[in-house]
Design an enzyme around this catalytic site. Structure first.
Site, PDB file in Angstrom:
ATOM      1  CG  HIS A  98      -0.378   0.065   2.534  1.00 21.38           C
ATOM      2  ND1 HIS A  98      -0.031  -1.060   3.257  1.00 21.38           N
ATOM      3  CD2 HIS A  98      -0.051   1.117   3.314  1.00 21.38           C
ATOM      4  CE1 HIS A  98       0.465  -0.692   4.432  1.00 21.38           C
ATOM      5  NE2 HIS A  98       0.461   0.631   4.495  1.00 21.38           N
TER       6      HIS A  98
ATOM      7  CG  ASP B 262       0.304  -4.404   2.340  1.00 21.34           C
ATOM      8  OD1 ASP B 262       0.765  -3.702   1.417  1.00 21.34           O
ATOM      9  OD2 ASP B 262      -0.102  -3.931   3.422  1.00 21.34           O
TER      10      ASP B 262
ATOM     11  N   GLY C 142       2.793   5.107   9.954  1.00 23.86           N
ATOM     12  CA  GLY C 142       4.178   5.429   9.644  1.00 23.86           C
ATOM     13  C   GLY C 142       5.086   4.228   9.748  1.00 23.86           C
TER      14      GLY C 142
ATOM     15  CB  SER D 151       3.063   1.140   6.385  1.00 20.05           C
ATOM     16  OG  SER D 151       1.737   0.959   6.799  1.00 20.05           O
TER      17      SER D 151
ATOM     18  CB  SER E  46       0.222  -5.368   6.448  1.00 18.25           C
ATOM     19  OG  SER E  46      -0.939  -5.001   5.718  1.00 18.25           O
TER      20      SER E  46
END
Length: 402
Positions: free
Chosen positions: A212, A243, A324, A326, A341
């Site tokens: 993402h 992801d 943040g 991720s 994720s």
């Protein structure tokens, strides 16, 4: 968006040649001991397995049980616990040095319940994963699942009986990306994420992060203004079957050591990648919350983030994370395990976090993880192994996410 999408899901596959060798070694627990991995102790409840041993032997044992397989996990005392449905299989498990645990449901039955959830109860704010410790599909509903959504979830889970359990989670399930707010991170398209792992992608230097994040921007930099460019997204998967994203460094000579930032001025060298296992102790590094630790609690997780963003094939854990974080690395010792994720909660109250298995991501993009020998003495790298002020390419699993 200029980058391509990888539409096939890749999983970690065991090599057929090694399976035969393991089949023989499984009956001789101490036969392959080495000075680095001494012969484990044995007691009435089974031998003690290292996480790496459990990761090899657990899947092999469950494969040998065939349709009777019911899952396995590594418990807190170092024992390999293998679920069984009858006494015959219990004996086979004991002979291998593992601990048999009688349960009611096979892995196939749990996967059938997971499919039913996907078909009949996939509402925004829900997630589920296979929990071999509890021998069930563990369903989690965030604070947005109310009214008709909650009623629908209850109807389906009641129909599935004791193959599932349901609990509430504070907050809202969301990918852990967020607005630019400074910090040691990677930036793209007005978003901040964390760098996961540096990799070798067909001889080129690149890094993995969350898919993402890869969808948020085609190019990523070390600063919000984009004056310190890092790389370009070459593959991205989100939502759907994972992801993860691969970002190729624009500078082929970029410093990209195989290390993780421990957020205290030191780094951890990452030498390999391993599959996650329930009970595995892991750590997570992120640009917002720094270093956190916890335990893997579920596999084959499906998460409905809302807005049509449903992701499958994730791993569930109780490691905290926040926006943040991720794309940041999840690791165990010197082994890469996953890429952060999303989830719910925060690092004050705790919560549920999901991560992408790194083995599947590596296979999908054709990359490898391991030490970058050329970067050991590269200019600009200080004693900690992190780039100095002269060259700010985040080489470790740095905070390049959000």
């Amino acid at each position: 968006m200029s980058h391509r999408r990888v539409n096939s899901r890749a999983g970690a596959a065991a090599a057929a040649a090694s399976t035969a060798l393991l089949a023989g070694a499984i009956l001789l627990p101490g036969a392959n001991a080495t000075p680095e991995n001494p012969s484990p102790t044995v007691d009435a409840d089974g031998r003690v397995f290292s996480p790496a041993e459990a990761g090899r032997v657990g899947p092999l044992l469950t494969e040998r049980l065939g349709a009777q397989a019911a899952g396995w996990y590594h418990d807190g005392s170092g024992r390999l616990v293998v679920n069984v449905l009858d006494d015959r299989d219990a004996g086979r498990v004991s002979d291998a040095g593992a601990v048999p645990k009688r349960v009611d449901h096979s892995t196939a039955a749990l996967h059938a319940s997971a499919r039913a959830l996907a078909e009949d109860a996939s509402v925004p704010g829900t997630a589920w994963s296979v929990d071999p410790r509890g021998n069930r599909v563990a369903v989690v509903a965030d604070s947005t699942v109310t009214g008709a959504r909650w009623d629908r979830l209850v109807r389906v889970t009641e129909r599935l009986g004791d193959t599932v359990s349901v609990r509430r989670s504070t907050g809202t399930f969301t990918p852990f990306s967020g607005p630019v707010d400074g910090g040691d991170a990677v930036f793209g398209g007005g978003a901040r994420c964390s760098l996961g792992f540096n990799v070798d992608a067909g001889g080129a230097r690149a890094f993995l992060t969350a898919g993402h994040c890869g969808d948020a921007a085609a190019t990523w930099s070390a600063d919000p203004a984009g004056t310190e460019p890092l790389g370009t997204v070459t593959a991205s998967v989100f939502p759907g079957l994972g992801d993860f994203a691969l970002v190729a460094y624009d500078d082929p000579r970029a410093e990209a050591p195989s290390t993780v930032d421990l957020q205290d001025g030191t780094v951890r060298e990452i030498t390999r990648a391993v599959p996650a296992a329930v009970g595995m102790r892991v750590q997570r590094s992120g640009s917002t919350t720094g270093l956190s630790s916890g335990t893997v609690t579920g596999l084959d997780a499906t998460v409905n983030y809302g807005n049509g963003d449903i992701v499958t094939g994730l791993v569930q854990s109780d490691v905290c994370a926040e926006p943040g974080d991720s794309g940041g690395p999840v690791f165990s010792g010197d082994a890469a395990v996953g890429l952060t994720s999303g989830g719910s909660g925060d690092c004050t109250r705790g919560g549920v976090t999901f991560f992408q298995p790194v083995t599947a991501a590596l296979e999908a993009v054709g990359a490898e993880i391991g030490p970058d020998e050329d970067a050991v003495d590269a200019p600009g790298v200080g004693a900690s192994g992190r780039p100095g002020a002269a060259g700010r390419q985040p080489g470790a699993v740095r905070d390049l996410r959000e």
